[in-house]
Design a protein around this motif. Structure first.
Motif, PDB file in Angstrom:
ATOM      1  N   THR A 101       4.373  12.392   1.524  1.00 31.37           N
ATOM      2  CA  THR A 101       5.787  12.601   1.794  1.00 31.37           C
ATOM      3  C   THR A 101       6.527  11.296   1.999  1.00 31.37           C
ATOM      4  N   THR A 102       6.037  10.418   2.843  1.00 31.96           N
ATOM      5  CA  THR A 102       6.715   9.149   3.089  1.00 31.96           C
ATOM      6  C   THR A 102       5.679   8.054   3.323  1.00 31.96           C
ATOM      7  N   PRO A 103       6.061   6.791   3.093  1.00 30.29           N
ATOM      8  CA  PRO A 103       5.147   5.678   3.411  1.00 30.29           C
ATOM      9  C   PRO A 103       4.742   5.655   4.882  1.00 30.29           C
ATOM     10  N   SER A 104       5.610   6.169   5.761  1.00 31.07           N
ATOM     11  CA  SER A 104       5.277   6.142   7.196  1.00 31.07           C
ATOM     12  C   SER A 104       4.047   7.001   7.503  1.00 31.07           C
ATOM     13  N   PHE A 105       3.784   8.025   6.696  1.00 29.76           N
ATOM     14  CA  PHE A 105       2.577   8.836   6.904  1.00 29.76           C
ATOM     15  C   PHE A 105       1.318   8.003   6.595  1.00 29.76           C
ATOM     16  N   ILE A 106       1.437   7.158   5.554  1.00 30.74           N
ATOM     17  CA  ILE A 106       0.308   6.277   5.222  1.00 30.74           C
ATOM     18  C   ILE A 106       0.126   5.252   6.339  1.00 30.74           C
ATOM     19  N   GLN A 107       1.229   4.711   6.833  1.00 28.74           N
ATOM     20  CA  GLN A 107       1.150   3.764   7.952  1.00 28.74           C
ATOM     21  C   GLN A 107       0.481   4.404   9.167  1.00 28.74           C
ATOM     22  N   ALA A 108       0.872   5.631   9.491  1.00 22.22           N
ATOM     23  CA  ALA A 108       0.302   6.323  10.650  1.00 22.22           C
ATOM     24  C   ALA A 108      -1.192   6.554  10.468  1.00 22.22           C
ATOM     25  N   SER A 109      -1.591   6.945   9.273  1.00 25.42           N
ATOM     26  CA  SER A 109      -3.017   7.191   9.002  1.00 25.42           C
ATOM     27  C   SER A 109      -3.811   5.892   9.128  1.00 25.42           C
ATOM     28  N   LEU A 110      -3.226   4.786   8.659  1.00 20.91           N
ATOM     29  CA  LEU A 110      -3.896   3.490   8.792  1.00 20.91           C
ATOM     30  C   LEU A 110      -3.992   3.059  10.252  1.00 20.91           C
ATOM     31  N   LEU A 111      -2.967   3.367  11.048  1.00 21.74           N
ATOM     32  CA  LEU A 111      -3.026   3.059  12.474  1.00 21.74           C
ATOM     33  C   LEU A 111      -4.181   3.811  13.142  1.00 21.74           C
ATOM     34  N   LEU A 128      -8.393  -2.398   7.466  1.00 21.00           N
ATOM     35  CA  LEU A 128      -8.856  -2.215   8.844  1.00 21.00           C
ATOM     36  C   LEU A 128      -8.242  -3.221   9.819  1.00 21.00           C
ATOM     37  N   THR A 129      -7.675  -4.289   9.311  1.00 12.69           N
ATOM     38  CA  THR A 129      -7.273  -5.382  10.211  1.00 12.69           C
ATOM     39  C   THR A 129      -5.800  -5.786  10.124  1.00 12.69           C
ATOM     40  N   VAL A 130      -5.123  -5.512   9.021  1.00 10.02           N
ATOM     41  CA  VAL A 130      -3.725  -5.934   8.882  1.00 10.02           C
ATOM     42  C   VAL A 130      -2.806  -4.827   9.402  1.00 10.02           C
ATOM     43  N   ASP A 131      -1.893  -5.180  10.302  1.00  7.48           N
ATOM     44  CA  ASP A 131      -0.983  -4.214  10.908  1.00  7.48           C
ATOM     45  C   ASP A 131      -0.135  -3.539   9.825  1.00  7.48           C
ATOM     46  N   PRO A 132      -0.304  -2.222   9.627  1.00  7.32           N
ATOM     47  CA  PRO A 132       0.455  -1.554   8.555  1.00  7.32           C
ATOM     48  C   PRO A 132       1.952  -1.501   8.843  1.00  7.32           C
ATOM     49  N   LEU A 133       2.332  -1.611  10.113  1.00  7.98           N
ATOM     50  CA  LEU A 133       3.759  -1.578  10.446  1.00  7.98           C
ATOM     51  C   LEU A 133       4.444  -2.904  10.105  1.00  7.98           C
ATOM     52  N   ALA A 134       3.646  -3.974   9.997  1.00  5.35           N
ATOM     53  CA  ALA A 134       4.203  -5.290   9.662  1.00  5.35           C
ATOM     54  C   ALA A 134       4.069  -5.605   8.179  1.00  5.35           C
ATOM     55  N   SER A 135       3.309  -4.786   7.459  1.00  2.00           N
ATOM     56  CA  SER A 135       3.068  -5.032   6.037  1.00  2.00           C
ATOM     57  C   SER A 135       4.273  -4.599   5.212  1.00  2.00           C
ATOM     58  N   LEU A 136       4.597  -5.378   4.195  1.00  2.00           N
ATOM     59  CA  LEU A 136       5.730  -5.039   3.334  1.00  2.00           C
ATOM     60  C   LEU A 136       5.408  -3.902   2.379  1.00  2.00           C
ATOM     61  N   MET A 167       4.834   3.303  16.618  1.00  2.00           N
ATOM     62  CA  MET A 167       5.737   3.620  15.511  1.00  2.00           C
ATOM     63  C   MET A 167       7.138   3.958  16.035  1.00  2.00           C
ATOM     64  N   PRO A 168       8.152   3.803  15.189  1.00  2.00           N
ATOM     65  CA  PRO A 168       9.479   4.340  15.540  1.00  2.00           C
ATOM     66  C   PRO A 168       9.362   5.838  15.822  1.00  2.00           C
ATOM     67  N   SER A 169      10.103   6.318  16.820  1.00  2.00           N
ATOM     68  CA  SER A 169       9.917   7.702  17.270  1.00  2.00           C
ATOM     69  C   SER A 169      10.168   8.720  16.159  1.00  2.00           C
ATOM     70  N   GLY A 170      11.151   8.460  15.289  1.00  2.81           N
ATOM     71  CA  GLY A 170      11.429   9.393  14.200  1.00  2.81           C
ATOM     72  C   GLY A 170      10.254   9.520  13.243  1.00  2.81           C
ATOM     73  N   ASP A 171       9.692   8.372  12.852  1.00  8.35           N
ATOM     74  CA  ASP A 171       8.532   8.380  11.955  1.00  8.35           C
ATOM     75  C   ASP A 171       7.346   9.064  12.625  1.00  8.35           C
ATOM     76  N   ARG A 172       7.137   8.749  13.913  1.00  7.80           N
ATOM     77  CA  ARG A 172       6.008   9.344  14.634  1.00  7.80           C
ATOM     78  C   ARG A 172       6.145  10.865  14.704  1.00  7.80           C
ATOM     79  N   ASN A 173       7.324  11.346  15.025  1.00  6.42           N
ATOM     80  CA  ASN A 173       7.523  12.798  15.149  1.00  6.42           C
ATOM     81  C   ASN A 173       7.326  13.508  13.815  1.00  6.42           C
ATOM     82  N   GLN A 174       7.790  12.871  12.741  1.00  5.42           N
ATOM     83  CA  GLN A 174       7.597  13.452  11.403  1.00  5.42           C
ATOM     84  C   GLN A 174       6.113  13.551  11.062  1.00  5.42           C
ATOM     85  N   PHE A 175       5.377  12.476  11.365  1.00  6.92           N
ATOM     86  CA  PHE A 175       3.947  12.463  11.055  1.00  6.92           C
ATOM     87  C   PHE A 175       3.209  13.514  11.876  1.00  6.92           C
TER      88      PHE A 175
END
Length: 225
Positions: free
Chosen positions: A96-106, A153-161, A202-210
């Motif tokens: 659905t969104t890149p933020s879901f991938i970020q959350a899964s990586l977190l 496993l090591t690079v912060d997905p929230l900081a990755s472009l 994560m930003p609260s909106g992205d977190r709630n969606q995930f």
């Protein structure tokens, strides 16, 4: 709609119209279906429940494929529709969104760090090799080498472009295997509460969606326990 065996169908792949990757396509009696979600061999009931929810409650045309080492759910799609990338998103496998991938990586990184901190470097190394196997089996884009996995496993997905171009079935497979492997290392499922806390970054909106997506995903209940 149908429960099928591997010998009943033909599986091919087509080029994604917007991404550098192949999309698995199941062919059955002149109809085409796109992969939605994958389940392990021991998850027959979860796979059937997910398939029934899509067909009975959401009115989707889906098939459940039984194979010796897994179950998979596929949603009906027209190839001309797919070429235009206009297929029904609920009947296909686009994340659905890149933020879901970020959350899964977190979550992945939190389990890795937990294992390293509590169980030591050897267990952490073993965990990395097991995750490499998951990525290979699921044909995850941009996760095909030990170096690529180490980076995930090591690079912060929230900081990755840029996050890897994973689809919803990849996320479902990762989360179900991450739970299984984590439970194997820790001996129980108590780690999930600690790991879920990482989503506070994560930003609260992205977190709630995930979290809302997680609740309706086939593997969500084990993370929400």
């Amino acid at each position: 709609m149908f429960i099928l065996k591997r010998q009943d169908v033909e599986i091919t792949s087509v080029q994604h119209p917007k991404k550098d990757q192949q999309i698995p396509i199941l062919h059955y009696q002149g109809q085409t279906f796109r992969l939605i979600s994958v389940f392990g061999a021991a998850q027959e009931e979860d796979a059937k429940a997910f398939w029934r929810d899509l067909t009975d409650n959401r009115g989707k045309a889906c098939v459940l494929l039984e194979e010796p080492d897994r179950y998979s759910v596929w949603g009906k799609v027209r190839l001309d529709q797919l070429a235009g990338d206009s297929a029904d998103p609920q009947a296909t496998s686009d994340a659905t969104t890149p933020s879901f991938i970020q959350a899964s990586l977190l979550l992945l990184q939190a389990v890795y760090i937990d294992i390293e901190d509590l169980l030591g470097a050897r267990q952490a190394g073993s965990f990395q090799k097991e995750i490499e196997g998951v990525f290979q089996k699921g044909q995850f884009p941009q996760a095909g080498t030990p170096d690529a996995v180490h980076q995930l496993l090591t690079v912060d997905p929230l900081a990755s472009l840029q996050v890897p171009p994973w689809e919803e079935h990849h996320l479902n497979m990762l989360l179900q295997e991450l739970y299984r492997i984590g439970k194997q290392h820790f001996g129980n499922a108590s780690f999930t509460g600690r790991v879920m806390d990482v989503l506070q970054d994560m930003p609260s909106g992205d977190r709630n969606q995930f979290v809302a997506w997680l609740k309706q995903s086939p593997t969500g209940k084990v993370w929400q326990a």
